[in-house]
Scaffold this active site. Structure first.
Site, short mmCIF file in Angstrom:
data_model
loop_
_atom_site.label_atom_id
_atom_site.label_comp_id
_atom_site.label_asym_id
_atom_site.label_seq_id
_atom_site.Cartn_x
_atom_site.Cartn_y
_atom_site.Cartn_z
N ARG A 49 19.35 39.98 -0.36
CA ARG A 49 18.40 41.04 -0.34
C ARG A 49 17.18 40.65 -0.38
O ARG A 49 16.01 41.48 0.38
CB ARG A 49 18.84 42.38 -1.14
CG ARG A 49 17.82 43.50 -1.16
CD ARG A 49 18.57 44.91 -1.49
NE ARG A 49 19.34 44.70 -2.55
CZ ARG A 49 18.90 44.46 -3.97
NH1 ARG A 49 17.71 44.39 -4.01
NH2 ARG A 49 20.05 44.42 -4.95
N TYR A 101 7.88 59.13 19.72
CA TYR A 101 9.38 59.33 19.57
C TYR A 101 9.81 60.27 18.51
O TYR A 101 9.32 60.39 17.53
CB TYR A 101 9.89 57.74 18.99
CG TYR A 101 11.08 57.56 18.86
CD1 TYR A 101 12.03 57.42 20.01
CD2 TYR A 101 11.79 57.54 17.79
CE1 TYR A 101 13.34 57.28 19.95
CE2 TYR A 101 13.24 57.37 17.49
CZ TYR A 101 14.00 57.27 18.50
OH TYR A 101 15.43 57.19 18.42
N ASP A 172 3.12 51.87 16.91
CA ASP A 172 4.56 51.60 17.22
C ASP A 172 4.40 50.87 18.49
O ASP A 172 3.99 51.72 19.53
CB ASP A 172 5.19 52.92 17.23
CG ASP A 172 6.69 52.82 17.72
OD1 ASP A 172 6.99 51.64 18.00
OD2 ASP A 172 7.47 53.50 17.22
N LYS A 197 15.14 47.72 20.94
CA LYS A 197 14.87 47.71 22.52
C LYS A 197 14.63 46.37 22.92
O LYS A 197 15.44 45.60 23.34
CB LYS A 197 13.58 48.98 22.55
CG LYS A 197 13.67 49.85 21.68
CD LYS A 197 14.83 50.98 22.08
CE LYS A 197 15.23 51.93 21.01
NZ LYS A 197 14.21 52.86 20.47
C1 LIG Z 1 14.07 53.72 19.39
C2 LIG Z 1 12.46 53.86 19.06
C3 LIG Z 1 12.26 53.91 17.70
C4 LIG Z 1 13.38 54.07 16.64
O1 LIG Z 1 14.24 52.83 16.38
P1 LIG Z 1 15.61 52.47 16.25
O2 LIG Z 1 15.88 51.08 16.17
O3 LIG Z 1 16.21 53.43 17.13
O4 LIG Z 1 15.83 53.25 14.72
C5 LIG Z 1 11.02 54.12 17.21
N1 LIG Z 1 9.99 53.99 18.10
C6 LIG Z 1 10.21 54.01 19.54
C7 LIG Z 1 8.94 54.13 20.26
C8 LIG Z 1 11.34 53.93 19.92
O5 LIG Z 1 11.73 53.85 21.23
#
Ligand SMILES: *Cc1c(COP(=O)(O)O)cnc(C)c1O
Length: 379
Positions: A49, A101, A172, A197
Site C-alpha cells: 500500500r 464526465y 482532467d 482509456k
Molecule cells: C472515464 C473517465 C473518468 C473516470 O475514470 P474511470 O477509470 O472510469 O473511473 C474520468 N474522466 C473522464 C474524462 C473519463 O472519460
C-alpha cells in the site's frame, strides 16, 4: 538529451530496466509485503500500500509523459478524482466546467458537497471565471475538450487567472492523453487521467492517475493514497505499462480514423451537427492548434431525433454500443442514458446533451470498415 514522447512511452529515461536478471519487460512484484533485512532496517519497500516497484515504475513513466514532478496510480479514474477532492476542507469552493464526465459531476454533487465543499458550474470555455471567485475559492477543475460537447478551454489563459488568484488548476486530460496535450506545461497544477482509456488502451483494465507539478502537492497526495488505500494493484500496473508502450501508434491511428469519420458525418443528411475540434469550423480549433499536438479521437454528433439515434445504436455491427473510450475498439455511446445519466436534467439541456446526441470513440480498425458500418446503420 531528452527523448521524444513516442520513445518515452517505451523507455524510461535514466532507468536501467534490465537490471533484474536482464528482464526486458518490467517484472510484476505481486507481493503484499516485504521482509526487513534487520531490526530498524528496510529495503525501501515495506508494504505494497505504501510502495510497490511495479507501480512505481508505472508512476515514473506517467510522470515523464506529462512532464510532471510525480505521478500517483489509482485503482480507477474516479479514485484519482476522489483523492484530489480530499485536498480540500469543508467550506472550500471550486469552480468546475459544466460539461464534465458524468462520474465527476456525481462525485461532486453526492459526495464532495456532503463533505462541505461547494461548487459553481460554468462554461469555462466561454465565461470569465473571475466573476465566480470568492474568498473561499480554492481550485478550478476542467476537461478540454469536454465530454461530450467538445468545448475547448485555453489552458494557458486560464492558468494566468488561477495563478493570479492563488487557485489550483486541475485538468482532467483523459480525452487527449499525454501524447497530445501536456497541461502542466501550460500552467496547470494537477493533471488527472482515467488510465482506463487511452493509457491502458485496450478496454480491459481500470486505472487512474494524478500527475503533480510540485513536490508539495505530491507529498499531500502520497499521504492520502497510503491512508485511504485507493492505489493500483501490481498486476494492473504492469498492464498499464504494457498499454502505454503503444500509446503513440494507437493515438495516431485512432485520431486519423476520428478525422475521417467526422468529415464523413458532416455530409450525412440526418446529422444536424458534428462536434469534433479537428474540423476547422469548430470554435476551439485554433486554441487546440496552439495548445495540443492533435485533436484526439472522440467525435460527438447530433442526429435528427431520439428514435433515429436509438436505431443507429441498434444497427451498428462492427462498432460496439458501449460506454468508455480510448481503446483499440471503436465504441459508440448514448450520453443521455449512459455516461451522463446522473447529470441533472437542467444541466443536460443547458449543455445541449439531447436525445439525438451520440458520442463515438474511434478505435484503430480500418477507417473504411468503420464508415461502412456507420453507413449501413444510418440508412
Ligand atoms: C472515464 C473517465 C473518468 C473516470 O475514470 P474511470 O477509470 O472510469 O473511473 C474520468 N474522466 C473522464 C474524462 C473519463 O472519460
Amino acid at each position: 538529451m531528452s527523448y521524444d514522447i513516442a520513445t518515452k512511452c517505451i523507455h524510461l529515461e535514466g532507468a536501467c530496466k534490465g537490471s533484474i536478471y536482464g528482464a526486458v519487460s518490467f517484472p510484476i512484484f505481486q507481493t503484499a509485503t516485504f521482509a526487513h533485512p534487520g531490526v530498524g532496517q528496510s529495503t525501501g519497500y515495506d508494504y505494497s500500500r505504501l510502495q510497490n516497484p511495479t507501480r512505481e515504475q508505472l508512476e515514473r513513466i506517467v510522470a515523464s509523459l506529462e512532464n510532471g514532478c510525480d505521478a500517483l496510480a489509482y485503482s480507477s479514474g474516479m479514485a484519482a478524482i476522489a483523492a484530489v477532492m480530499e485536498l480540500f476542507a469543508p467550506g472550500d469552493h471550486l469552480i468546475v466546467e459544466e460539461d464534465l464526465y458524468g462520474g465527476s459531476v456525481r462525485l461532486f454533487q453526492n459526495v464532495s458537497q456532503k463533505n462541505g465543499l461547494t461548487f459553481t458550474c460554468a462554461d469555462i470555455s466561454q465565461e470569465n471565471i473571475e466573476a465566480y471567485i470568492t474568498p473561499d475559492t480554492k481550485a478550478v477543475f476542467i476537461e478540454t475538450p469536454t465530454n461530450p460537447m467538445m468545448h475547448v478551454v485555453d489552458i494557458a489563459k486560464l492558468a494566468q487567472i488561477t495563478k493570479a488568484h492563488g487557485l489550483l488548476l486541475i485538468v482532467d486530460n483523459t480525452f487527449l492523453s499525454p501524447y497530445l496535450q501536456n497541461p502542466l506545461d501550460l500552467g496547470a497544477d494537477l493533471v488527472i487521467h482515467s488510465g482506463t482509456k487511452y493509457l491502458g488502451g485496450h478496454n480491459d483494465t481500470l486505472a487512474g492517475f494524478v500527475v503533480t507539478g510540485s513536490e508539495e502537492l505530491s507529498e499531500k497526495l502520497r499521504f492520502l493514497i497510503k491512508t485511504t488505500g485507493s492505489m493500483l494493484s501490481p498486476f494492473d500496473s504492469w498492464l498499464l505499462i504494457r498499454g502505454i508502450q503503444t500509446l503513440s501508434v494507437r493515438m495516431k491511428a485512432a485520431q486519423d480514423n476520428a478525422y475521417q469519420i467526422a468529415w464523413w458525418l458532416t455530409k450525412q443528411k440526418h446529422v444536424k451537427k458534428v462536434f469534433y475540434p479537428g474540423l476547422p469550423s469548430h470554435p476551439g480549433h485554433e486554441i487546440m492548434k496552439k495548445q495540443s499536438r492533435g485533436f484526439g479521437a472522440m467525435v460527438s454528433f447530433e442526429v435528427d431525433s431520439q428514435e433515429y439515434a436509438c436505431s443507429i445504436l441498434q444497427k451498428v455491427k462492427l462498432i460496439q454500443y458501449a460506454e468508455s473510450l480510448g481503446g483499440t475498439e471503436t465504441l459508440i455511446t448514448y450520453p443521455i442514458t449512459q455516461t451522463h445519466a446522473d447529470v441533472p436534467k437542467e444541466l443536460l439541456e443547458k449543455n445541449g446533451i439531447t436525445g439525438g446526441l451520440l458520442r463515438l470513440s474511434a478505435g484503430i480498425e480500418d477507417a473504411e470498415d468503420l464508415i461502412a458500418d456507420l453507413s449501413q446503420a444510418m440508412e
